[in-house]
Write a protein that holds these residues in place. Sequence first.
Motif, PDB file in Angstrom:
ATOM      1  N   LEU A 279       0.859  -1.174   0.000  1.00 16.73           N
ATOM      2  CA  LEU A 279       0.000   0.000   0.000  1.00 16.73           C
ATOM      3  C   LEU A 279       0.899   1.229   0.000  1.00 16.73           C
ATOM      4  O   LEU A 279       1.665   1.447   0.947  1.00 16.73           O
ATOM      5  CB  LEU A 279      -0.917   0.005   1.221  1.00 16.73           C
ATOM      6  N   ALA A 280       0.817   2.007  -1.065  1.00 17.17           N
ATOM      7  CA  ALA A 280       1.704   3.158  -1.219  1.00 17.17           C
ATOM      8  C   ALA A 280       0.856   4.405  -1.446  1.00 17.17           C
ATOM      9  O   ALA A 280       0.602   4.807  -2.576  1.00 17.17           O
ATOM     10  CB  ALA A 280       2.671   2.937  -2.378  1.00 17.17           C
ATOM     11  N   GLY A 281       0.380   4.970  -0.341  1.00 22.69           N
ATOM     12  CA  GLY A 281      -0.532   6.097  -0.466  1.00 22.69           C
ATOM     13  C   GLY A 281      -1.901   5.654  -0.946  1.00 22.69           C
ATOM     14  O   GLY A 281      -2.547   6.321  -1.738  1.00 22.69           O
ATOM     15  N   PHE A 282      -2.344   4.510  -0.443  1.00 24.62           N
ATOM     16  CA  PHE A 282      -3.666   3.979  -0.797  1.00 24.62           C
ATOM     17  C   PHE A 282      -4.655   4.474   0.252  1.00 24.62           C
ATOM     18  O   PHE A 282      -4.644   4.014   1.390  1.00 24.62           O
ATOM     19  CB  PHE A 282      -3.631   2.456  -0.843  1.00 24.62           C
ATOM     20  N   MET A 283      -5.492   5.433  -0.136  1.00 25.41           N
ATOM     21  CA  MET A 283      -6.314   6.155   0.827  1.00 25.41           C
ATOM     22  C   MET A 283      -7.701   5.528   0.982  1.00 25.41           C
ATOM     23  O   MET A 283      -8.733   6.171   0.795  1.00 25.41           O
ATOM     24  CB  MET A 283      -6.432   7.624   0.403  1.00 25.41           C
TER      25      MET A 283
END
Length: 215
Positions: free
Chosen positions: A87-91
């Motif tokens: 998750l890489a900046g999964f908002m």
Amino acid sequence: MKKRIVILVSGNGSNAQAIIDQCRNDYINGEVVALISNRPNAYALVRAEQSNIATQCIDHTKYAERHLFDNALASCITKLQPDLIVLAGFMRILTTDFVAQFEGKMLNIHPSLLPKYPGLNTHQRAIESGDTNHGASVHFVTSELDGGPVVLKSQIKIREADTPNELAERVAKTEWKIYPEVVRWFCEDRLQWINGAVYFDNKMLQSNGMVYDEI
């Protein structure tokens, strides 16, 4: 054999780029097999396409309920057969059922020294609280928001004149170092999730993880 990595993003994708780059130069023994966004205008999709990585957008606004979106996302991920989900900046706040399906193979990065400041506006909150240190934390994903076991933290000094934006920029530069490092450990089987506990080099990690400066 290289580990299969799927990256989930919602925005710019700078952390995704850092991981893609380190896979391509063989620092990480892994291959990003797909990048999935919940927002069709996420710049991370462009980054992936420029790197010849398969992309998919599952627009959360098209789903009336959270679990329906999560079901669609889970189905897409399952078909890709990943060893690791990043998750890489999964908002998006993921449902308990989704998290349970991929337990022990999902990592997230959060811009605070967890357990301090889960959620949003972390840089502002750190400054307003008068903290002297700030940073980012890479952790395994559990059903508790930003509450999973921490693997590795970065740490920087908060300057007296720092604004939230300035602090965010400095923290981001540390994120691009620590996130690929943790992904590398996972892909080398040095980092393992066993029965809800995290092990690094066959030793159980403390819940607050390690600090980047100590590596």
